[in-house]
Design an enzyme around this catalytic site. Structure first.
Site, PDB file in Angstrom:
ATOM      1  N   ASP A  49      -1.596   5.524  -5.246  1.00  0.00           N
ATOM      2  CA  ASP A  49      -1.967   4.714  -4.088  1.00  0.00           C
ATOM      3  C   ASP A  49      -2.365   3.288  -4.466  1.00  0.00           C
ATOM      4  OD1 ASP A  49      -4.557   4.944  -1.512  1.00  0.00           O
ATOM      5  OD2 ASP A  49      -2.795   3.650  -1.754  1.00  0.00           O
TER       6      ASP A  49
ATOM      7  N   ASP B  96       0.818  -1.210   0.000  1.00  0.00           N
ATOM      8  CA  ASP B  96       0.000   0.000   0.000  1.00  0.00           C
ATOM      9  C   ASP B  96       0.854   1.263   0.000  1.00  0.00           C
ATOM     10  OD1 ASP B  96      -2.249   1.489   2.476  1.00  0.00           O
ATOM     11  OD2 ASP B  96      -1.854   1.944   0.367  1.00  0.00           O
TER      12      ASP B  96
HETATM   13  O1  45M Z   1      -6.019   4.640   2.882  1.00  0.00           O
HETATM   14  C1  45M Z   1      -5.498   4.969   1.854  1.00  0.00           C
HETATM   15  N1  45M Z   1      -4.840   4.069   1.074  1.00  0.00           N
HETATM   16  N2  45M Z   1      -4.630   2.774   1.486  1.00  0.00           N
HETATM   17  C2  45M Z   1      -5.646   1.944   1.814  1.00  0.00           C
HETATM   18  N3  45M Z   1      -6.909   2.163   1.618  1.00  0.00           N
HETATM   19  C3  45M Z   1      -7.722   1.048   2.110  1.00  0.00           C
HETATM   20  C4  45M Z   1      -6.777   0.048   2.735  1.00  0.00           C
HETATM   21  C5  45M Z   1      -5.415   0.569   2.458  1.00  0.00           C
HETATM   22  C6  45M Z   1      -5.518   6.367   1.372  1.00  0.00           C
HETATM   23  C7  45M Z   1      -4.416   7.170   1.480  1.00  0.00           C
HETATM   24  C8  45M Z   1      -4.487   8.500   1.110  1.00  0.00           C
HETATM   25  C9  45M Z   1      -5.662   9.006   0.622  1.00  0.00           C
HETATM   26 BR1  45M Z   1      -5.793  10.869   0.184  1.00  0.00          BR
HETATM   27  C10 45M Z   1      -6.769   8.194   0.479  1.00  0.00           C
HETATM   28  C11 45M Z   1      -6.690   6.864   0.828  1.00  0.00           C
END
Ligand code: 45M
Length: 324
Positions: free
Chosen positions: A216, A33
């Site tokens: 991401d 991630d």
């Molecule tokens: O949480 C974030 N990425 N990772 C994951 N999502 C779900 C499980 C893991 C995320 C990070 C930054 C922004 Br702006 C929006 C979302």
């Protein structure tokens, strides 16, 4: 330096990719991630209900585990999922890259999303500045690995419904076509974040001046500001924003336009074929482009990586992309 290597990423449902990772000699399937900075695993301390269907890390079985007494972690992701627990260190090996003394965050609680998800934990590859461990913040696997890599970078290869890979320390020229374009990264928010000032739908160009994008791999879809999403689906016949399904749906027979997004001054184009995420009921389909729900940060998730090899280079820092 000799720790360069490539780790295979198996597709788990089209756009989730799991990497078999060794933690203290125990093998777990982890979700990489680039949108977070905690490395956490399902642990033996979880309830039996939470452990169901998962591989588990048992610290007492690892000869190289060291507890970090009194250390804790707690994370909530943008989609509302989350986990928390305690912390130790252990040897973590991913592909040909090994890190000793890596902070391993043992989950004692996980949200229901993770119980039903295939991953046995996450490897955070954003900047260590957003790691949640207290009282002493910990470094990501990538930050710890950098001194032993030929180049301080890793790359994500995530083709749709096919085996992918994460390359550490090198760029694999066999995994992309044409040239690589680079965007300067502003790591101020802890993300691989860059300027994203416009987008194109079919032949039209729209401005989103001052907006940014985040690369991401932990987010499944491409999430953009409401204007962009409504401008896109305005050119999709039969599309509607469904409260029932929580996003835009359209007749599966519809042919979708491509979407180009500005990444640091160059466009990346996602073909319409990759923007049909999944069928809902055989008639209607759920779009791979949905709303980010507010703010000015667009999130370029796995659907983006289904079209582009992504290069996360800490030397500037910069984000590179090249068509698959
Ligand atoms: O949480 C974030 N990425 N990772 C994951 N999502 C779900 C499980 C893991 C995320 C990070 C930054 C922004 Br702006 C929006 C979302």
């Amino acid at each position: 330096k000799r720790q360069d290597g490539s780790a295979s990423a198996a597709p788990a449902g089209g756009t989730e990719y799991l990497v078999s990772t060794s933690v203290g000699g125990e093998s777990l399937n982890l979700d990489f991630d680039t949108g977070s900075a905690d490395l956490w695993v399902f642990s033996s301390s979880l309830s039996s209900a939470s452990k169901k269907g998962h591989d588990i890390y048992t610290a007492s079985k690892s000869p190289t585990y060291q507890a970090l007494s009194g250390y804790t972690w707690s994370i909530t992701y943008a989609d509302g999922s989350g986990a928390s627990g305690k912390v130790g260190t252990d040897t973590v090996t991913i592909g040909g890259t090994s890190v000793t003394g890596q902070a391993v965050e043992l989950a004692t609680k996980v949200s229901s999303t993770f119980v039903s998800d295939a991953a046995d934990g996450l490897v955070g590859l954003a900047f260590s500045s957003i790691n949640t461990v207290q009282p002493v913040q910990q470094q990501t696997f990538f930050d710890n690995a950098q001194p032993s890599l030929n180049s301080p970078l890793f790359a994500a290869y995530l083709p749709y419904n096919a085996d992918g890979a994460y390359d550490f320390g090198f760029i694999d020229s066999s995994k992309y076509s044409g040239s690589i374009n680079y965007a300067t990264v502003n790591s101020g928010n802890g993300f691989w974040e860059f300027a994203s000032n416009s987008y194109q739908v079919g032949g039209s160009t729209f401005s989103q001046s001052g907006n940014t994008g985040i690369a991401d791999t932990g987010t499944t879809l491409v999430l953009m500001i409401d204007d962009a999403v409504s401008n896109y689906y305005a050119s999709v016949s039969g599309a509607s924003n469904s409260a029932t399904y929580g996003g835009y749906i359209f007749p599966c027979s519809t042919s979708l336009p491509s979407l180009s997004v500005d990444i640091g001054g160059n466009y990346a184009t996602i073909p319409g074929s990759l923007l049909n995420f999944q069928s809902i009921d055989g008639t209607n389909c759920f779009g791979g482009l949905q709303s980010v729900g507010g703010g000015t940060q667009n999130i370029y998730g796995d659907v983006f990586f289904n079209a582009y090899y992504g290069i996360f280079d800490a030397s500037v820092p910069q984000f590179g992309f090249a068509a698959l």
